[in-house]
Every structure is written in C-alpha cells, then in structure tokens.
Design an enzyme around this catalytic site. Structure first.
Site, mmCIF file in Angstrom:
data_model
loop_
_atom_site.group_PDB
_atom_site.id
_atom_site.type_symbol
_atom_site.label_atom_id
_atom_site.label_comp_id
_atom_site.label_asym_id
_atom_site.label_seq_id
_atom_site.Cartn_x
_atom_site.Cartn_y
_atom_site.Cartn_z
ATOM 1 N N GLU A 1 4.107 4.395 5.820
ATOM 2 C CA GLU A 1 2.890 3.572 5.815
ATOM 3 C C GLU A 1 1.814 4.212 4.950
ATOM 4 O O GLU A 1 1.782 5.432 4.796
ATOM 5 C CB GLU A 1 2.350 3.460 7.241
ATOM 6 C CG GLU A 1 2.782 2.216 7.991
ATOM 7 C CD GLU A 1 2.017 0.965 7.577
ATOM 8 O OE1 GLU A 1 1.395 0.943 6.488
ATOM 9 O OE2 GLU A 1 2.034 -0.006 8.347
ATOM 10 N N ASP A 2 0.892 3.395 4.460
ATOM 11 C CA ASP A 2 -0.253 3.945 3.737
ATOM 12 C C ASP A 2 -1.300 4.471 4.718
ATOM 13 O O ASP A 2 -1.777 5.590 4.614
ATOM 14 C CB ASP A 2 -0.861 2.914 2.776
ATOM 15 C CG ASP A 2 -1.196 1.578 3.440
ATOM 16 O OD1 ASP A 2 -0.866 1.367 4.638
ATOM 17 O OD2 ASP A 2 -1.798 0.723 2.764
ATOM 18 N N GLY B 1 0.769 -1.238 0.000
ATOM 19 C CA GLY B 1 0.000 0.000 0.000
ATOM 20 C C GLY B 1 0.801 1.291 0.000
ATOM 21 O O GLY B 1 0.352 2.302 -0.525
ATOM 22 N N ASP C 1 -4.668 2.350 11.156
ATOM 23 C CA ASP C 1 -6.086 2.169 11.485
ATOM 24 C C ASP C 1 -6.167 1.829 12.982
ATOM 25 O O ASP C 1 -6.149 2.716 13.818
ATOM 26 C CB ASP C 1 -6.604 1.051 10.568
ATOM 27 C CG ASP C 1 -8.087 0.816 10.675
ATOM 28 O OD1 ASP C 1 -8.788 1.663 11.203
ATOM 29 O OD2 ASP C 1 -8.549 -0.256 10.206
ATOM 30 N N ASP D 1 -5.938 -0.432 -1.694
ATOM 31 C CA ASP D 1 -6.716 -1.292 -2.596
ATOM 32 C C ASP D 1 -7.997 -1.815 -1.970
ATOM 33 O O ASP D 1 -8.178 -1.789 -0.747
ATOM 34 C CB ASP D 1 -5.877 -2.502 -3.002
ATOM 35 C CG ASP D 1 -5.770 -3.535 -1.870
ATOM 36 O OD1 ASP D 1 -5.411 -3.143 -0.749
ATOM 37 O OD2 ASP D 1 -6.067 -4.712 -2.110
ATOM 38 N N ARG E 1 -5.366 0.724 -6.641
ATOM 39 C CA ARG E 1 -4.126 1.302 -6.088
ATOM 40 C C ARG E 1 -3.598 2.436 -6.961
ATOM 41 O O ARG E 1 -2.976 3.363 -6.469
ATOM 42 C CB ARG E 1 -3.029 0.230 -5.989
ATOM 43 C CG ARG E 1 -3.273 -0.814 -4.911
ATOM 44 C CD ARG E 1 -1.982 -1.593 -4.694
ATOM 45 N NE ARG E 1 -2.201 -2.889 -4.080
ATOM 46 C CZ ARG E 1 -2.285 -3.090 -2.774
ATOM 47 N NH1 ARG E 1 -2.194 -2.087 -1.936
ATOM 48 N NH2 ARG E 1 -2.465 -4.316 -2.304
ATOM 49 N N PHE F 1 -13.893 3.023 4.871
ATOM 50 C CA PHE F 1 -12.920 2.242 4.105
ATOM 51 C C PHE F 1 -12.609 2.995 2.815
ATOM 52 O O PHE F 1 -13.500 3.268 2.011
ATOM 53 C CB PHE F 1 -13.468 0.847 3.801
ATOM 54 C CG PHE F 1 -12.433 -0.043 3.169
ATOM 55 C CD1 PHE F 1 -11.505 -0.716 3.953
ATOM 56 C CD2 PHE F 1 -12.372 -0.180 1.788
ATOM 57 C CE1 PHE F 1 -10.528 -1.519 3.379
ATOM 58 C CE2 PHE F 1 -11.393 -0.987 1.200
ATOM 59 C CZ PHE F 1 -10.474 -1.653 1.996
ATOM 60 N N VAL F 2 -11.349 3.351 2.645
ATOM 61 C CA VAL F 2 -10.964 4.147 1.478
ATOM 62 C C VAL F 2 -10.018 3.387 0.559
ATOM 63 O O VAL F 2 -9.329 2.457 0.992
ATOM 64 C CB VAL F 2 -10.290 5.479 1.913
ATOM 65 C CG1 VAL F 2 -11.250 6.346 2.699
ATOM 66 C CG2 VAL F 2 -9.025 5.218 2.711
#
Ligand code: 5GP
Length: 184
Positions: free
Chosen positions: A100-101, A45, A104, A160, A166, A153-154
């Site tokens: 990091e992407d 990600g 959470d 993805d 992506r 949720f994105v």
C-alpha cells in the site's frame, strides 16, 4: 517536474526512502525464504514503492495488481470499496503481501483484506509505505512499515493530488495555495 513554490515542506527525502526500502527489502527477503510470495500492489499510489521494494527483495515473486475506488467524498474514505480491477491470478495457498502507499483511517485496507482473506491465501500480510496512525478508525495490522507520518496530506513517491506529483521522488506537503487553485 516541480515548481519550487509548490512545496510547503519536505517530510521524507529521497535518501531516507532509499535506506528504508533497502531495510524493508532485507526483512521481507529473510521472512519469505522458501515461501510462495505474491506481491499485490494497490493501484495507483503503490506502484512507485512497489517497484523499488521489489528490487530490494532477492527471492522469486509474482506481481499482481488491484485497482479500487472508495465510494463517498474524495477526501474522506467511506470504507466501502469498489473493485475496479481484480487480481489476474488466484491466491489460494500463496503467501500474499499487500503493498500500500498509505494507511490513513484503515477503512480501505480493512475492506480489501477481508476480500483477499476469503480467497484462502496461505498467509496475508501488509506492507505500507506510509502510516497515519492518528487518523485510524479501524484496527488493521501493518506488518511492514516505511514511515509513520503526522496527520497531514502528503504527495510524492506515488501519492497524488488531483492526479499530479506521483513521480516526485520524495514526500512533501503542498503549498496551500494549490488547493485554492491560486497557483498555476
Ligand atoms: P483509508 O481508507 O486508510 O482512510 O485511505 C487510504 C487511501 O486514502 C490511500 O490509499 C490514499 O489513496 C488516500 N490518502 C490518505 N491519506 C493521504 C495523503 O496524505 N495523501 C494522498 N495523496 N492520499 C492519501
């Protein structure tokens, strides 16, 4: 690349991302002058963010990558991480910045940081593109942040859904029909 009916709502535009990446790059350049910077990207990600951010930083750096997978159900992070690909380089004595992407619950990052810390880097910091603070289960220190987002949720810009989206250059939520498999 993207059908119009796949988008529910655009949360972060390309322009907003460009400005933020530029700003973060300037900060990191300033903070890491004369340091031995190692950029660690968490596959898969983070790669889009990492590639853009690296080009906004004007000091020398080394790239390395880790691939990890979470045990347990796909949508709920268990915090137990399996290393699928470890670093190629040693990080002892280096100034490590984990890219990091999204953070959470924080469980994945917390686990990863413990592993990296045991390898004795000179410093260990975190830069995440997105942060969902509402969902946090463990405290993790984020040193550089792109955007705080609501508990949704994105996808897009590296993130993805079932391996897709992506390469979309902005961040958005998906049309709920996609989860039901009703949109082809
Ligand atoms: P944590 O351990 O912090 O709960 O999990 C972080 C990981 O969960 C991220 O690296 C990412 O793979 C996944 N994740 C969490 N929220 C989202 C989201 O909104 N969209 C996508 N595509 N992945 C997410």
């Amino acid at each position: 690349m993207l059908k119009n009916n796949e988008i529910d709502e655009i949360l972060i535009t390309e322009e907003e991302i460009r400005e933020k990446v530029f700003e973060l790059g300037k900060k990191i350049t300033r903070d890491y002058q004369d340091k031995d910077l190692v950029f660690i990207g968490v596959l898969r990600g983070a790669i889009i963010f990492m590639a853009d951010l690296a080009r906004a930083i004007s000091i020398p750096m080394i790239f390395d990558f880790m691939a990890i997978s979470s045990y347990g159900a796909a949508t709920e992070s268990s915090g137990v991480v399996r290393i699928l690909k470890d670093l190629d380089e040693t990080i002892a004595g280096k100034d490590v910045l984990v890219v990091e992407d999204i953070v959470d619950t924080g469980l994945t990052l917390d686990y990863l940081l413990r592993i990296l810390k045991s390898r004795k880097p000179a410093s260990l910091k975190v830069c995440t593109f997105l942060n969902k603070s509402a969902r946090r289960k463990v405290k993790v220190k984020v040193d550089y942040l792109g955007f705080d987002i609501p508990n949704k949720f994105v996808v897009g810009y590296g993130l993805d859904y079932a391996g897709k989206f992506r390469n979309v250059p902005f961040v958005f939520t998906l049309n709920p029909e996609i989860y039901k498999g009703e949109l082809k």
